[in-house]
Design a protein around this motif. Structure first.
Motif, PDB file in Angstrom:
ATOM      1  N   THR A 129      -0.096   6.290 -15.334  1.00  0.00           N
ATOM      2  CA  THR A 129      -0.835   6.209 -16.667  1.00  0.00           C
ATOM      3  C   THR A 129      -1.573   7.526 -16.987  1.00  0.00           C
ATOM      4  OG1 THR A 129      -1.583   4.679 -18.455  1.00  0.00           O
ATOM      5  CG2 THR A 129      -2.616   4.818 -16.355  1.00  0.00           C
ATOM      6  N   TYR A 130      -2.492   7.251 -17.896  1.00  0.00           N
ATOM      7  CA  TYR A 130      -3.380   8.357 -18.300  1.00  0.00           C
ATOM      8  C   TYR A 130      -4.991   7.722 -18.332  1.00  0.00           C
ATOM      9  CZ  TYR A 130      -2.831   5.514 -22.299  1.00  0.00           C
ATOM     10  OH  TYR A 130      -2.526   4.200 -23.234  1.00  0.00           O
ATOM     11  N   GLY A 131      -5.672   8.792 -18.379  1.00  0.00           N
ATOM     12  CA  GLY A 131      -7.248   8.276 -18.366  1.00  0.00           C
ATOM     13  C   GLY A 131      -7.901   7.719 -19.745  1.00  0.00           C
ATOM     14  N   PRO A 132      -9.129   7.822 -19.713  1.00  0.00           N
ATOM     15  CA  PRO A 132     -10.153   8.049 -18.718  1.00  0.00           C
ATOM     16  C   PRO A 132     -10.001   6.487 -18.000  1.00  0.00           C
ATOM     17  CG  PRO A 132     -11.367   7.506 -20.567  1.00  0.00           C
ATOM     18  CD  PRO A 132      -9.667   7.518 -21.015  1.00  0.00           C
ATOM     19  N   GLU A 133     -11.187   6.564 -16.707  1.00  0.00           N
ATOM     20  CA  GLU A 133     -10.991   5.434 -15.996  1.00  0.00           C
ATOM     21  C   GLU A 133     -11.693   4.249 -17.026  1.00  0.00           C
ATOM     22  OE1 GLU A 133     -10.787   4.059 -13.062  1.00  0.00           O
ATOM     23  OE2 GLU A 133      -9.847   6.052 -12.168  1.00  0.00           O
ATOM     24  N   PRO A 134     -11.146   3.112 -16.946  1.00  0.00           N
ATOM     25  CA  PRO A 134     -10.405   2.382 -15.664  1.00  0.00           C
ATOM     26  C   PRO A 134      -9.091   2.553 -15.919  1.00  0.00           C
ATOM     27  CG  PRO A 134     -11.397   0.718 -17.055  1.00  0.00           C
ATOM     28  CD  PRO A 134     -11.689   2.140 -17.638  1.00  0.00           C
ATOM     29  N   ASN A 135      -8.414   3.220 -16.874  1.00  0.00           N
ATOM     30  CA  ASN A 135      -6.960   3.158 -17.180  1.00  0.00           C
ATOM     31  C   ASN A 135      -5.816   3.624 -16.200  1.00  0.00           C
ATOM     32  OD1 ASN A 135      -5.526   2.088 -19.265  1.00  0.00           O
ATOM     33  ND2 ASN A 135      -4.790   4.164 -19.814  1.00  0.00           N
ATOM     34  N   TYR A 136      -6.428   4.458 -15.147  1.00  0.00           N
ATOM     35  CA  TYR A 136      -5.463   4.856 -14.168  1.00  0.00           C
ATOM     36  C   TYR A 136      -4.789   3.811 -13.540  1.00  0.00           C
ATOM     37  CZ  TYR A 136      -7.215   9.513 -15.236  1.00  0.00           C
ATOM     38  OH  TYR A 136      -7.371  10.690 -15.834  1.00  0.00           O
ATOM     39  N   HIS A 137      -3.347   3.906 -13.086  1.00  0.00           N
ATOM     40  CA  HIS A 137      -2.769   2.664 -12.255  1.00  0.00           C
ATOM     41  C   HIS A 137      -3.223   3.136 -10.726  1.00  0.00           C
ATOM     42  CE1 HIS A 137       0.575   1.720 -15.333  1.00  0.00           C
ATOM     43  NE2 HIS A 137      -0.582   1.433 -15.805  1.00  0.00           N
ATOM     44  N   LYS A 138      -3.466   1.850  -9.991  1.00  0.00           N
ATOM     45  CA  LYS A 138      -3.766   2.243  -8.658  1.00  0.00           C
ATOM     46  C   LYS A 138      -3.162   1.504  -7.760  1.00  0.00           C
ATOM     47  CE  LYS A 138      -8.608   3.240 -10.083  1.00  0.00           C
ATOM     48  NZ  LYS A 138      -8.911   2.580 -11.306  1.00  0.00           N
ATOM     49  N   ALA A 139      -2.067   0.664  -8.191  1.00  0.00           N
ATOM     50  CA  ALA A 139      -1.172  -0.114  -7.433  1.00  0.00           C
ATOM     51  C   ALA A 139       0.235   0.090  -8.151  1.00  0.00           C
ATOM     52  CB  ALA A 139      -1.757  -1.488  -6.900  1.00  0.00           C
ATOM     53  N   ALA A 140       1.340  -0.481  -7.246  1.00  0.00           N
ATOM     54  CA  ALA A 140       2.730  -0.707  -7.711  1.00  0.00           C
ATOM     55  C   ALA A 140       3.277  -2.030  -7.132  1.00  0.00           C
ATOM     56  CB  ALA A 140       3.495   0.603  -7.364  1.00  0.00           C
ATOM     57  N   PHE A 141       3.987  -2.706  -7.807  1.00  0.00           N
ATOM     58  CA  PHE A 141       4.446  -3.895  -7.406  1.00  0.00           C
ATOM     59  C   PHE A 141       5.928  -3.743  -7.749  1.00  0.00           C
ATOM     60  CE2 PHE A 141       0.254  -4.395  -8.636  1.00  0.00           C
ATOM     61  CZ  PHE A 141      -0.448  -4.882  -7.374  1.00  0.00           C
ATOM     62  N   ASP A 142       6.721  -4.596  -6.836  1.00  0.00           N
ATOM     63  CA  ASP A 142       8.237  -4.995  -7.146  1.00  0.00           C
ATOM     64  C   ASP A 142       8.173  -6.506  -7.139  1.00  0.00           C
ATOM     65  OD1 ASP A 142       8.400  -5.520  -4.234  1.00  0.00           O
ATOM     66  OD2 ASP A 142       9.855  -4.000  -4.047  1.00  0.00           O
ATOM     67  N   GLU A 143       9.257  -7.103  -7.362  1.00  0.00           N
ATOM     68  CA  GLU A 143       9.702  -8.532  -7.338  1.00  0.00           C
ATOM     69  C   GLU A 143       8.896  -9.279  -6.200  1.00  0.00           C
ATOM     70  OE1 GLU A 143      12.666 -11.903  -8.638  1.00  0.00           O
ATOM     71  OE2 GLU A 143      13.128  -9.860  -9.254  1.00  0.00           O
ATOM     72  N   ALA A 144       9.682  -8.625  -4.756  1.00  0.00           N
ATOM     73  CA  ALA A 144       9.254  -9.262  -3.702  1.00  0.00           C
ATOM     74  C   ALA A 144       7.728  -9.039  -3.374  1.00  0.00           C
ATOM     75  CB  ALA A 144       9.997  -8.578  -2.594  1.00  0.00           C
ATOM     76  N   SER A 145       7.120  -7.812  -3.672  1.00  0.00           N
ATOM     77  CA  SER A 145       5.796  -7.554  -3.080  1.00  0.00           C
ATOM     78  C   SER A 145       4.986  -8.525  -3.908  1.00  0.00           C
ATOM     79  CB  SER A 145       5.556  -6.053  -3.269  1.00  0.00           C
ATOM     80  OG  SER A 145       5.337  -5.769  -4.528  1.00  0.00           O
ATOM     81  N   LEU A 146       5.024  -8.581  -5.180  1.00  0.00           N
ATOM     82  CA  LEU A 146       4.105  -9.436  -6.217  1.00  0.00           C
ATOM     83  C   LEU A 146       4.391 -10.930  -5.654  1.00  0.00           C
ATOM     84  CD1 LEU A 146       2.074  -9.474  -8.329  1.00  0.00           C
ATOM     85  CD2 LEU A 146       4.058  -9.604  -9.862  1.00  0.00           C
ATOM     86  N   ALA A 147       5.463 -11.316  -5.581  1.00  0.00           N
ATOM     87  CA  ALA A 147       5.583 -12.856  -4.873  1.00  0.00           C
ATOM     88  C   ALA A 147       4.939 -13.012  -3.641  1.00  0.00           C
ATOM     89  CB  ALA A 147       7.048 -13.091  -4.842  1.00  0.00           C
ATOM     90  N   ALA A 148       4.911 -12.054  -2.915  1.00  0.00           N
ATOM     91  CA  ALA A 148       4.578 -12.272  -1.685  1.00  0.00           C
ATOM     92  C   ALA A 148       2.730 -12.294  -1.682  1.00  0.00           C
ATOM     93  CB  ALA A 148       4.924 -11.107  -0.678  1.00  0.00           C
ATOM     94  N   HIS A 149       2.219 -11.527  -2.581  1.00  0.00           N
ATOM     95  CA  HIS A 149       0.821 -11.620  -2.787  1.00  0.00           C
ATOM     96  C   HIS A 149       0.551 -12.849  -3.213  1.00  0.00           C
ATOM     97  CE1 HIS A 149      -0.473  -7.303  -1.654  1.00  0.00           C
ATOM     98  NE2 HIS A 149       0.553  -6.604  -2.457  1.00  0.00           N
ATOM     99  N   LEU A 150       1.063 -13.330  -4.452  1.00  0.00           N
ATOM    100  CA  LEU A 150       0.697 -14.465  -4.985  1.00  0.00           C
ATOM    101  C   LEU A 150       0.513 -15.726  -3.867  1.00  0.00           C
ATOM    102  CD1 LEU A 150       2.759 -14.271  -8.298  1.00  0.00           C
ATOM    103  CD2 LEU A 150       0.331 -14.152  -8.043  1.00  0.00           C
ATOM    104  N   LYS A 151       1.491 -15.748  -2.929  1.00  0.00           N
ATOM    105  CA  LYS A 151       2.013 -16.713  -2.011  1.00  0.00           C
ATOM    106  C   LYS A 151       0.569 -16.786  -0.988  1.00  0.00           C
ATOM    107  CE  LYS A 151       4.718 -18.843   1.563  1.00  0.00           C
ATOM    108  NZ  LYS A 151       6.025 -18.842   2.161  1.00  0.00           N
ATOM    109  N   ILE A 152       0.283 -15.369  -0.792  1.00  0.00           N
ATOM    110  CA  ILE A 152      -0.823 -15.180   0.323  1.00  0.00           C
ATOM    111  C   ILE A 152      -2.036 -15.700  -0.412  1.00  0.00           C
ATOM    112  CG2 ILE A 152      -2.387 -13.435   1.677  1.00  0.00           C
ATOM    113  CD1 ILE A 152       0.479 -11.823   1.856  1.00  0.00           C
ATOM    114  N   ALA A 153      -2.227 -15.400  -1.771  1.00  0.00           N
ATOM    115  CA  ALA A 153      -3.412 -15.937  -2.284  1.00  0.00           C
ATOM    116  C   ALA A 153      -3.537 -17.503  -2.564  1.00  0.00           C
ATOM    117  CB  ALA A 153      -3.482 -15.177  -3.580  1.00  0.00           C
ATOM    118  N   GLY A 154      -2.433 -18.211  -2.252  1.00  0.00           N
ATOM    119  CA  GLY A 154      -2.652 -19.684  -2.546  1.00  0.00           C
ATOM    120  C   GLY A 154      -1.815 -20.301  -3.510  1.00  0.00           C
ATOM    121  N   PHE A 155      -1.040 -19.369  -4.088  1.00  0.00           N
ATOM    122  CA  PHE A 155      -0.373 -20.060  -5.371  1.00  0.00           C
ATOM    123  C   PHE A 155       0.676 -20.618  -4.861  1.00  0.00           C
ATOM    124  CE2 PHE A 155      -2.945 -16.722  -7.388  1.00  0.00           C
ATOM    125  CZ  PHE A 155      -3.396 -17.475  -8.518  1.00  0.00           C
TER     126      PHE A 155
END
Length: 183
Positions: A129-155
């Protein structure tokens, strides 16, 4: 039921929603009427009590949280949800961005700083993306990674939101990946 929108930007969902806005964000939309709190998602405890909201919604915000703070951000969303509450999250779909790159195509009509329709410039804009802060992207997700993060968080009952269902409010188009999960 109380509802929270994390990172509403200049156009919040509506008067029935409360908002969490980054203190450096511009156009603090709902803060004037007391329905907005400032805070940085993924950087410590959010300014809400446990089990406050029946619905927490975050569209194209999680990618602005540093990648190594993703779990902390999702744990806070889980903490502030009521038992049985719903969490909806939308992010850019990294798999879609990669497919567009491999096909050397712009994956939608978004052309910020890209008047020549260059596919690599499109990818950089969508990925970082583009600035200024806080608008920059700092992470990327695909379907498997986002689902795994949600599970670990207790969802639980984690499911991808059907492609025919769009984000509430502003729509980001084909780059969007959405999940619905419950506490």
């Amino acid at each position: 039921m109380r509802r929270l929108e994390i990172g509403p930007g200049p156009q919040p969902l509506g008067p029935e929603w409360e908002a969490l806005q980054h203190p450096a964000a511009t156009g603090k939309p709902a803060c004037a009427d007391g329905r907005c709190r400032c805070g940085v998602w993924g950087d410590g405890r959010l300014p809400f009590a446990d089990e406050t909201f029946g619905l927490v919604y975050a569209a194209h915000v999680l990618e602005h949280v540093p990648w190594n703070r993703t779990q902390a951000a999702l744990a806070e969303a889980h903490r502030i949800l009521t038992h049985g509450g719903t969490f909806e999250v939308w992010v850019p779909n990294f798999a879609y961005l990669v497919a567009c790159y491999l096909n050397r195509e712009c994956g939608d009509d978004w052309r910020h700083d890209n008047p020549g329709d260059d596919p690599m410039t499109w990818l950089n804009g969508r990925l970082f993306t583009y600035g200024p802060e806080p608008n920059y992207h700092k992470a990327a997700f695909d379907e498997a990674s986002l689902a795994a993060h949600l599970k670990i968080a207790g969802f639980r009952d984690i499911a991808r939101i059907d492609k025919t269902e769009h984000e509430r409010g502003h729509r980001h188009g084909p780059i969007s990946l959405g999940f619905r999960a419950f506490k």
